[in-house]
Write a protein that holds these residues in place. Structure first.
Motif, PDB file in Angstrom:
ATOM      1  N   LYS A  80      16.505 -13.018 -25.222  1.00 20.74           N
ATOM      2  CA  LYS A  80      15.100 -12.993 -25.650  1.00 20.74           C
ATOM      3  C   LYS A  80      14.459 -14.288 -25.179  1.00 20.74           C
ATOM      4  CE  LYS A  80      11.636 -11.798 -28.531  1.00 20.74           C
ATOM      5  NZ  LYS A  80      11.135 -10.661 -29.169  1.00 20.74           N
ATOM      6  N   GLU A  81      13.514 -14.183 -24.244  1.00 23.76           N
ATOM      7  CA  GLU A  81      12.818 -15.355 -23.750  1.00 23.76           C
ATOM      8  C   GLU A  81      11.862 -15.848 -24.816  1.00 23.76           C
ATOM      9  OE1 GLU A  81      11.182 -14.230 -19.942  1.00 23.76           O
ATOM     10  OE2 GLU A  81      13.059 -14.785 -18.982  1.00 23.76           O
ATOM     11  N   ALA A  82      11.890 -17.160 -25.055  1.00 23.44           N
ATOM     12  CA  ALA A  82      11.094 -17.746 -26.127  1.00 23.44           C
ATOM     13  C   ALA A  82      10.045 -18.711 -25.596  1.00 23.44           C
ATOM     14  CB  ALA A  82      12.018 -18.466 -27.116  1.00 23.44           C
ATOM     15  N   GLY A  83       9.771 -18.703 -24.317  1.00 19.56           N
ATOM     16  CA  GLY A  83       8.776 -19.603 -23.732  1.00 19.56           C
ATOM     17  C   GLY A  83       9.366 -20.976 -23.438  1.00 19.56           C
ATOM     18  N   TYR A  84       8.658 -21.720 -22.630  1.00 22.15           N
ATOM     19  CA  TYR A  84       9.061 -23.070 -22.229  1.00 22.15           C
ATOM     20  C   TYR A  84      10.464 -23.095 -21.626  1.00 22.15           C
ATOM     21  CZ  TYR A  84       4.960 -24.251 -24.881  1.00 22.15           C
ATOM     22  OH  TYR A  84       3.682 -24.297 -25.333  1.00 22.15           O
ATOM     23  N   GLY A  85      10.829 -22.018 -20.908  1.00 20.18           N
ATOM     24  CA  GLY A  85      12.103 -21.976 -20.226  1.00 20.18           C
ATOM     25  C   GLY A  85      13.303 -21.785 -21.119  1.00 20.18           C
ATOM     26  N   ARG A  86      13.099 -21.280 -22.332  1.00 20.83           N
ATOM     27  CA  ARG A  86      14.197 -21.090 -23.279  1.00 20.83           C
ATOM     28  C   ARG A  86      14.497 -19.606 -23.431  1.00 20.83           C
ATOM     29  NH1 ARG A  86      12.133 -22.626 -28.475  1.00 20.83           N
ATOM     30  NH2 ARG A  86      10.275 -21.736 -27.591  1.00 20.83           N
ATOM     31  N   THR A  87      15.793 -19.262 -23.372  1.00 17.34           N
ATOM     32  CA  THR A  87      16.229 -17.896 -23.604  1.00 17.34           C
ATOM     33  C   THR A  87      17.414 -17.927 -24.554  1.00 17.34           C
ATOM     34  OG1 THR A  87      15.540 -17.229 -21.382  1.00 17.34           O
ATOM     35  CG2 THR A  87      17.064 -15.756 -22.535  1.00 17.34           C
ATOM     36  N   LEU A  88      17.323 -17.176 -25.641  1.00 12.43           N
ATOM     37  CA  LEU A  88      18.415 -17.050 -26.593  1.00 12.43           C
ATOM     38  C   LEU A  88      19.143 -15.746 -26.297  1.00 12.43           C
ATOM     39  CD1 LEU A  88      19.964 -18.131 -29.025  1.00 12.43           C
ATOM     40  CD2 LEU A  88      18.294 -16.982 -30.497  1.00 12.43           C
ATOM     41  N   TRP A  89      20.463 -15.842 -26.061  1.00 16.09           N
ATOM     42  CA  TRP A  89      21.275 -14.694 -25.690  1.00 16.09           C
ATOM     43  C   TRP A  89      21.994 -14.131 -26.903  1.00 16.09           C
ATOM     44  CZ3 TRP A  89      20.781 -12.660 -20.942  1.00 16.09           C
ATOM     45  CH2 TRP A  89      20.131 -13.442 -19.978  1.00 16.09           C
ATOM     46  N   SER A  90      22.362 -12.853 -26.825  1.00 11.54           N
ATOM     47  CA  SER A  90      23.004 -12.175 -27.953  1.00 11.54           C
ATOM     48  C   SER A  90      24.380 -12.742 -28.289  1.00 11.54           C
ATOM     49  CB  SER A  90      23.095 -10.666 -27.693  1.00 11.54           C
ATOM     50  OG  SER A  90      23.740 -10.389 -26.468  1.00 11.54           O
ATOM     51  N   ASP A  91      24.953 -13.568 -27.411  1.00 16.27           N
ATOM     52  CA  ASP A  91      26.229 -14.219 -27.727  1.00 16.27           C
ATOM     53  C   ASP A  91      26.028 -15.588 -28.377  1.00 16.27           C
ATOM     54  OD1 ASP A  91      25.362 -15.718 -25.567  1.00 16.27           O
ATOM     55  OD2 ASP A  91      27.186 -15.423 -24.369  1.00 16.27           O
ATOM     56  N   GLY A  92      24.765 -15.943 -28.691  1.00 17.16           N
ATOM     57  CA  GLY A  92      24.470 -17.199 -29.377  1.00 17.16           C
ATOM     58  C   GLY A  92      24.148 -18.365 -28.463  1.00 17.16           C
ATOM     59  N   VAL A  93      24.216 -18.175 -27.148  1.00 20.51           N
ATOM     60  CA  VAL A  93      23.913 -19.258 -26.219  1.00 20.51           C
ATOM     61  C   VAL A  93      22.406 -19.345 -26.010  1.00 20.51           C
ATOM     62  CG1 VAL A  93      24.186 -20.086 -23.840  1.00 20.51           C
ATOM     63  CG2 VAL A  93      26.138 -19.115 -25.057  1.00 20.51           C
ATOM     64  N   LEU A  94      21.880 -20.556 -26.124  1.00 24.25           N
ATOM     65  CA  LEU A  94      20.478 -20.845 -25.815  1.00 24.25           C
ATOM     66  C   LEU A  94      20.463 -21.559 -24.478  1.00 24.25           C
ATOM     67  CD1 LEU A  94      17.439 -21.089 -26.562  1.00 24.25           C
ATOM     68  CD2 LEU A  94      18.031 -23.280 -27.645  1.00 24.25           C
ATOM     69  N   THR A  95      19.863 -20.930 -23.453  1.00 22.39           N
ATOM     70  CA  THR A  95      19.728 -21.592 -22.163  1.00 22.39           C
ATOM     71  C   THR A  95      18.332 -22.186 -22.078  1.00 22.39           C
ATOM     72  OG1 THR A  95      19.127 -19.493 -21.091  1.00 22.39           O
ATOM     73  CG2 THR A  95      21.437 -20.184 -20.949  1.00 22.39           C
ATOM     74  N   VAL A  96      18.260 -23.407 -21.555  1.00 25.97           N
ATOM     75  CA  VAL A  96      16.995 -24.129 -21.470  1.00 25.97           C
ATOM     76  C   VAL A  96      16.812 -24.622 -20.044  1.00 25.97           C
ATOM     77  CG1 VAL A  96      15.628 -26.061 -22.357  1.00 25.97           C
ATOM     78  CG2 VAL A  96      17.203 -24.850 -23.878  1.00 25.97           C
ATOM     79  N   ASN A  97      15.716 -24.222 -19.418  1.00 24.14           N
ATOM     80  CA  ASN A  97      15.400 -24.607 -18.050  1.00 24.14           C
ATOM     81  C   ASN A  97      14.814 -26.012 -18.042  1.00 24.14           C
ATOM     82  OD1 ASN A  97      14.416 -24.924 -15.454  1.00 24.14           O
ATOM     83  ND2 ASN A  97      13.535 -22.880 -15.345  1.00 24.14           N
ATOM     84  N   ARG A  98      15.482 -26.932 -17.375  1.00 22.01           N
ATOM     85  CA  ARG A  98      14.999 -28.314 -17.236  1.00 22.01           C
ATOM     86  C   ARG A  98      14.358 -28.555 -15.880  1.00 22.01           C
ATOM     87  NH1 ARG A  98      14.648 -29.161 -22.151  1.00 22.01           N
ATOM     88  NH2 ARG A  98      16.479 -29.785 -23.309  1.00 22.01           N
TER      89      ARG A  98
END
Length: 171
Positions: A80-98
């Motif tokens: 689920k994309e949350a804006g500002y380059g952040r995506t929370l995945w169903s496995d609990g990983v939050l990826t953040v675009n720097r």
């Protein structure tokens, strides 16, 4: 009964646009991916391969939901994309675009990402969607003119333009 949420873990990444319009993504945990837009017909799909021999596709379904399919047949993940380059995945990983946030803005956003203000805005993606639910998301995106392509964008049209709140990177 609601399912327990997996423990959340944050991984940052940076993207480098290569001359052939593909992207080399480097993750803070040492992982790497090479990504390129594929297909057409209004669907936003990115094909990827990683340094460990894994591969698959990421598809923007609509309503900021991304589906990651693994070529080896593992169960799909949803993000689920949350804006500002952040995506929370169903496995609990939050990826953040720097990639797009350098200097002071990057420092401020890095501090805020770890804080409750941003954390409160994150909602877990679905753990599973039926093919019918996925297709409905695609239809909704196409009808609203978002996430379904249609604008001639290959999925990487805005890389390197300094825009940090786009869905072009698919998580």
């Amino acid at each position: 009964m609601p399912q327990p949420q997996p423990p959340r873990r944050e991984i940052t990444y940076t993207d480098e646009l290569l001359a052939d319009r593909t992207v080399h993504r480097r993750y803070s945990d040492g992982g790497q991916e090479w990504r390129g837009a594929v297909g057409g017909g209004g669907r936003r799909v990115v094909q990827w391969r990683d340094e460990r021999g894994g591969s698959g596709t990421d598809e923007l379904l609509g309503r900021r939901i991304v589906k990651r399919v693994y070529a080896d047949g593992r169960r799909a993940l949803y993000g689920k994309e949350a804006g500002y380059g952040r995506t929370l995945w169903s496995d609990g990983v939050l990826t953040v675009n720097r990639t797009s946030f350098g200097g002071r803005l990057g420092t401020v956003l890095g501090a805020v990402t770890a804080g409750a203000v941003v954390g409160a805005a994150l909602t877990m993606p679905p753990a599973f969607l039926s093919p019918e639910e996925e297709e409905e998301l695609r239809r909704q995106a196409e009808a609203s003119g978002s996430g379904g392509g249609g604008g001639g964008d290959d999925g990487y049209g805005h890389w390197g333009d300094g825009s940090g709140d786009t869905d072009d990177d698919f998580g």
